[in-house]
Design a protein around this motif. Structure first.
Motif, short mmCIF file in Angstrom:
data_model
loop_
_atom_site.label_atom_id
_atom_site.label_comp_id
_atom_site.label_asym_id
_atom_site.label_seq_id
_atom_site.Cartn_x
_atom_site.Cartn_y
_atom_site.Cartn_z
N ASN A 175 -13.04 57.05 25.82
CA ASN A 175 -12.83 56.41 24.52
C ASN A 175 -12.14 55.04 24.64
O ASN A 175 -12.44 54.12 23.87
N ILE A 176 -11.25 54.89 25.61
CA ILE A 176 -10.54 53.62 25.76
C ILE A 176 -11.50 52.50 26.17
O ILE A 176 -11.47 51.40 25.62
N THR A 177 -12.36 52.79 27.13
CA THR A 177 -13.33 51.77 27.55
C THR A 177 -14.34 51.47 26.44
O THR A 177 -14.79 50.33 26.32
N ALA A 178 -14.67 52.47 25.64
CA ALA A 178 -15.57 52.24 24.51
C ALA A 178 -14.94 51.26 23.52
O ALA A 178 -15.60 50.35 23.01
N ILE A 179 -13.65 51.45 23.25
CA ILE A 179 -12.94 50.54 22.34
C ILE A 179 -12.90 49.13 22.92
O ILE A 179 -13.11 48.14 22.20
N MET A 180 -12.65 49.03 24.21
CA MET A 180 -12.62 47.71 24.86
C MET A 180 -13.97 47.02 24.78
O MET A 180 -14.05 45.81 24.54
N ARG A 181 -15.03 47.78 24.97
CA ARG A 181 -16.36 47.18 24.89
C ARG A 181 -16.70 46.75 23.46
O ARG A 181 -17.40 45.76 23.26
N ILE A 182 -16.20 47.49 22.49
CA ILE A 182 -16.38 47.08 21.10
C ILE A 182 -15.67 45.76 20.84
O ILE A 182 -16.21 44.86 20.17
N ILE A 183 -14.47 45.62 21.38
CA ILE A 183 -13.73 44.36 21.25
C ILE A 183 -14.50 43.22 21.92
O ILE A 183 -14.59 42.11 21.39
N ILE A 184 -15.08 43.50 23.09
CA ILE A 184 -15.89 42.49 23.78
C ILE A 184 -17.06 42.05 22.91
O ILE A 184 -17.36 40.85 22.79
N ALA A 185 -17.72 43.00 22.27
CA ALA A 185 -18.87 42.68 21.42
C ALA A 185 -18.44 41.85 20.21
O ALA A 185 -19.14 40.90 19.83
N ILE A 186 -17.31 42.18 19.62
CA ILE A 186 -16.81 41.41 18.47
C ILE A 186 -16.48 39.98 18.89
O ILE A 186 -16.83 39.01 18.19
N LEU A 187 -15.82 39.84 20.03
CA LEU A 187 -15.51 38.50 20.54
C LEU A 187 -16.78 37.72 20.86
O LEU A 187 -16.84 36.50 20.66
N ALA A 188 -17.79 38.43 21.35
CA ALA A 188 -19.06 37.77 21.65
C ALA A 188 -19.72 37.24 20.38
O ALA A 188 -20.28 36.14 20.38
N ILE A 189 -19.64 38.01 19.31
CA ILE A 189 -20.21 37.56 18.03
C ILE A 189 -19.50 36.29 17.56
O ILE A 189 -20.14 35.32 17.12
N ILE A 190 -18.18 36.28 17.66
CA ILE A 190 -17.41 35.09 17.28
C ILE A 190 -17.80 33.90 18.16
O ILE A 190 -17.96 32.77 17.68
N TYR A 191 -17.97 34.18 19.44
CA TYR A 191 -18.37 33.12 20.38
C TYR A 191 -19.74 32.54 20.02
O TYR A 191 -19.93 31.32 20.03
N TYR A 192 -20.69 33.41 19.68
CA TYR A 192 -22.03 32.93 19.32
C TYR A 192 -21.99 32.09 18.04
O TYR A 192 -22.71 31.10 17.92
N LEU A 193 -21.16 32.50 17.09
CA LEU A 193 -21.08 31.77 15.83
C LEU A 193 -20.40 30.41 15.98
O LEU A 193 -20.73 29.47 15.25
N LYS A 194 -19.48 30.32 16.92
CA LYS A 194 -18.72 29.07 17.09
C LYS A 194 -19.42 28.06 17.99
O LYS A 194 -19.10 26.87 17.93
N ASN A 195 -20.33 28.51 18.83
CA ASN A 195 -20.96 27.62 19.80
C ASN A 195 -22.37 27.27 19.39
O ASN A 195 -23.13 28.14 18.94
N ASP A 196 -22.71 26.01 19.59
CA ASP A 196 -24.03 25.50 19.23
C ASP A 196 -24.69 24.98 20.50
O ASP A 196 -24.36 23.91 21.00
N ILE A 197 -25.64 25.73 21.03
CA ILE A 197 -26.28 25.38 22.30
C ILE A 197 -27.10 24.09 22.17
O ILE A 197 -27.11 23.25 23.06
N ILE A 198 -27.76 23.92 21.05
CA ILE A 198 -28.61 22.74 20.88
C ILE A 198 -27.78 21.46 20.86
O ILE A 198 -28.17 20.45 21.41
N LYS A 199 -26.61 21.53 20.24
CA LYS A 199 -25.75 20.35 20.23
C LYS A 199 -25.35 19.96 21.64
O LYS A 199 -25.30 18.79 21.98
#
Length: 211
Positions: A175-199
């Motif tokens: 369960n602990i690693t599952a929670i950590m991976r969920i946090i990773i996924a949430i941070l990844a979503i924030i990262y995708y929203l903040k970064n613009d590859i085309i720019k």
């Protein structure tokens, strides 16, 4: 194109959250072996896809650890080629070890018989332990890659992933690693929203034209 890239990457992250939630819940429920096999297989496929999308986004980022002042165009190109080579090597090692870890998770979780064999037969133990150590090694390389990009979210993601890889090696993939991976996924979503590859691509083209 950017819109579809972001949608795909964010969708992969959302699915990654869902499968980790299911993995978290499976610890507190007694599912059949067939159900566990389906869950862990789906989990492994989505996990691989999640990390592929994350790596592909990193391919678009510039290595900011190297100072490019007073360097010729050829020197900058050689450094860019070396950086890309290192990133590709890290990608293949990371994905190979991750796939092996996912396969071992499917087998060990869904089959108590094979779980007993893996804990007693030396060759199985070496394979499972070796792939987990390789996963730790690739996670360490990955944090150096993210540090060179000077992106705080990626650095945090890679740091959490190192903790996850160590816990998997210690056989605490629960369960602990599952929670950590969920946090990773949430941070990844924030990262995708903040970064613009085309720019970034446009800036890169402009700088190349000036040179």
């Amino acid at each position: 194109m950017l819109f579809y890239k972001k949608i795909t990457a964010i969708a992969a992250s959302i699915f990654y959250i869902f499968v980790n939630c299911a993995f978290y819940n499976s610890i507190f429920h007694e599912y059949t072996n067939d159900k566990l096999f389906q869950m862990t297989t789906c989990f492994g496929i989505i996990e691989v896809f999640f990390w592929i999308t994350l790596f592909f986004s990193i391919f678009q980022l510039e290595d900011k650890s190297v100072k490019k002042i007073d360097k010729t165009r050829e020197e900058r190109e050689k450094e860019a080629q070396r950086d890309m080579r290192d990133l590709v090597i890290c990608f293949f090692i990371f994905m190979a070890s991750l796939i092996c870890v996912d396969i071992s998770r499917v087998i060990l979780t869904s089959s108590p018989y094979i779980n007993d064999i893996a804990s007693t037969v030396g060759s199985y133990t070496v394979f499972i332990g070796g792939t987990r150590i390789l996963f730790i090694f690739s996670a360490i390389i990955f944090i150096f890659i993210t540090a060179s990009r000077r992106n705080a979210l990626l650095i945090v993601i890679s740091a959490i992933n190192i903790i996850v890889s160590v816990m998997i090696w210690l056989d605490f993939d629960a369960n602990i690693t599952a929670i950590m991976r969920i946090i990773i996924a949430i941070l990844a979503i924030i990262y995708y929203l903040k970064n613009d590859i085309i720019k970034f691509d446009k800036r890169n083209r402009i700088s190349n034209r000036k040179n």
